[in-house]
Design a protein around this motif. Sequence first.
Motif, short mmCIF file in Angstrom:
data_model
loop_
_atom_site.label_atom_id
_atom_site.label_comp_id
_atom_site.label_asym_id
_atom_site.label_seq_id
_atom_site.Cartn_x
_atom_site.Cartn_y
_atom_site.Cartn_z
N TRP A 97 86.66 18.93 108.03
CA TRP A 97 85.96 18.49 109.24
C TRP A 97 86.89 18.61 110.42
O TRP A 97 87.94 17.95 110.47
CB TRP A 97 85.48 17.05 109.07
N GLN A 98 86.58 19.51 111.34
CA GLN A 98 87.36 19.71 112.55
C GLN A 98 88.83 20.00 112.25
O GLN A 98 89.74 19.47 112.87
CB GLN A 98 87.22 18.51 113.49
N GLY A 99 89.04 20.84 111.23
CA GLY A 99 90.38 21.29 110.91
C GLY A 99 91.18 20.40 109.98
O GLY A 99 92.34 20.71 109.67
N THR A 100 90.61 19.28 109.53
CA THR A 100 91.32 18.37 108.63
C THR A 100 90.56 18.28 107.30
O THR A 100 89.33 18.15 107.29
CB THR A 100 91.42 16.96 109.24
N VAL A 126 77.98 23.97 106.88
CA VAL A 126 76.78 23.48 107.53
C VAL A 126 77.15 22.81 108.85
O VAL A 126 78.23 22.24 108.99
CB VAL A 126 76.05 22.48 106.60
N GLU A 127 76.25 22.91 109.83
CA GLU A 127 76.45 22.21 111.10
C GLU A 127 75.92 20.78 110.97
O GLU A 127 74.81 20.56 110.51
CB GLU A 127 75.71 22.92 112.24
N VAL A 128 76.76 19.82 111.37
CA VAL A 128 76.38 18.40 111.30
C VAL A 128 76.45 17.81 112.70
O VAL A 128 77.45 17.97 113.42
CB VAL A 128 77.30 17.62 110.34
N GLU A 129 75.40 17.11 113.07
CA GLU A 129 75.35 16.47 114.38
C GLU A 129 75.74 15.01 114.28
O GLU A 129 75.15 14.26 113.49
CB GLU A 129 73.95 16.59 114.99
N THR A 130 76.76 14.61 115.01
CA THR A 130 77.21 13.22 115.04
C THR A 130 77.11 12.70 116.49
O THR A 130 76.71 13.42 117.40
CB THR A 130 78.67 13.10 114.56
N THR A 181 78.16 18.27 117.79
CA THR A 181 77.89 19.05 116.58
C THR A 181 79.13 19.82 116.17
O THR A 181 79.78 20.48 117.01
CB THR A 181 76.72 20.03 116.81
N SER A 182 79.46 19.75 114.89
CA SER A 182 80.62 20.47 114.36
C SER A 182 80.28 21.07 113.01
O SER A 182 79.34 20.63 112.33
CB SER A 182 81.83 19.54 114.22
N ASP A 183 81.07 22.07 112.61
CA ASP A 183 80.89 22.70 111.30
C ASP A 183 81.58 21.86 110.23
O ASP A 183 82.74 21.45 110.39
CB ASP A 183 81.48 24.11 111.28
#
Length: 218
Positions: free
Chosen positions: A53-56, A190-194, A198-200
């Motif tokens: 998630w976001q590079g981690t 998958v794209e997830v909206e928080t 939205t991030s992959d």
Amino acid sequence: MKCKGMLCVAVLGMTMGAFAADEIMADAVMGKENDMGIRITLGSAPGISDYDWQGTEFNVDEDSGGQLEILFARRHWNDTSSFAWIWGAGVFFSGMSGTAEAGPFAGDDIDVSAFGIMGQGGIALRAADFLVFELQPYLGVGGANVEITGYTDGGAGYAMAGLKAGAYVALGDHVELGLEVGGQANAAEVEVETFSGTSDLSLLGSGGHVAGVLAIKF
């Protein structure tokens, strides 16, 4: 005249015998070359072991997955060797799941249901008239549906790759039963909206693969 007639009969008999022998050999070789059929494979697959998630990357408590494959497969034998090239292509249906242990999705259950096309190719060894061993790498690509607790379901891209070794026992001319073991890696994105946007989300899994095989030959 009698000798000439006998000679003609002998020559004709030798010619027909040679022709028949050629046909028998051709049929035998063709029988090997036409070692093809439909394979239905059902077994285990790796669950989700990590997510990015976001590079981690964060760990996931992995649950075992399952996989169904329906393939056309063909072995290319010849009359001078016990080895043959083999290839196969078809469709797969796969599932993997797990529970996130850390990060923004900690405690959430994640389920992936995937489908797509796959291909494989490798080498086969005829150990006996009724027993064949195979070794094949394989690759599959497709789409998936991702379910995460508390989030809207989303569509994802999916890919898998692995290596399988198998043993196949012939039950007559048209049926084989087999057992495959190997290793496989899966990935879905998958794209997830928080609340922050939205991030992959990348879902990763790797581990053992064990499956039973039913082959219908024609």
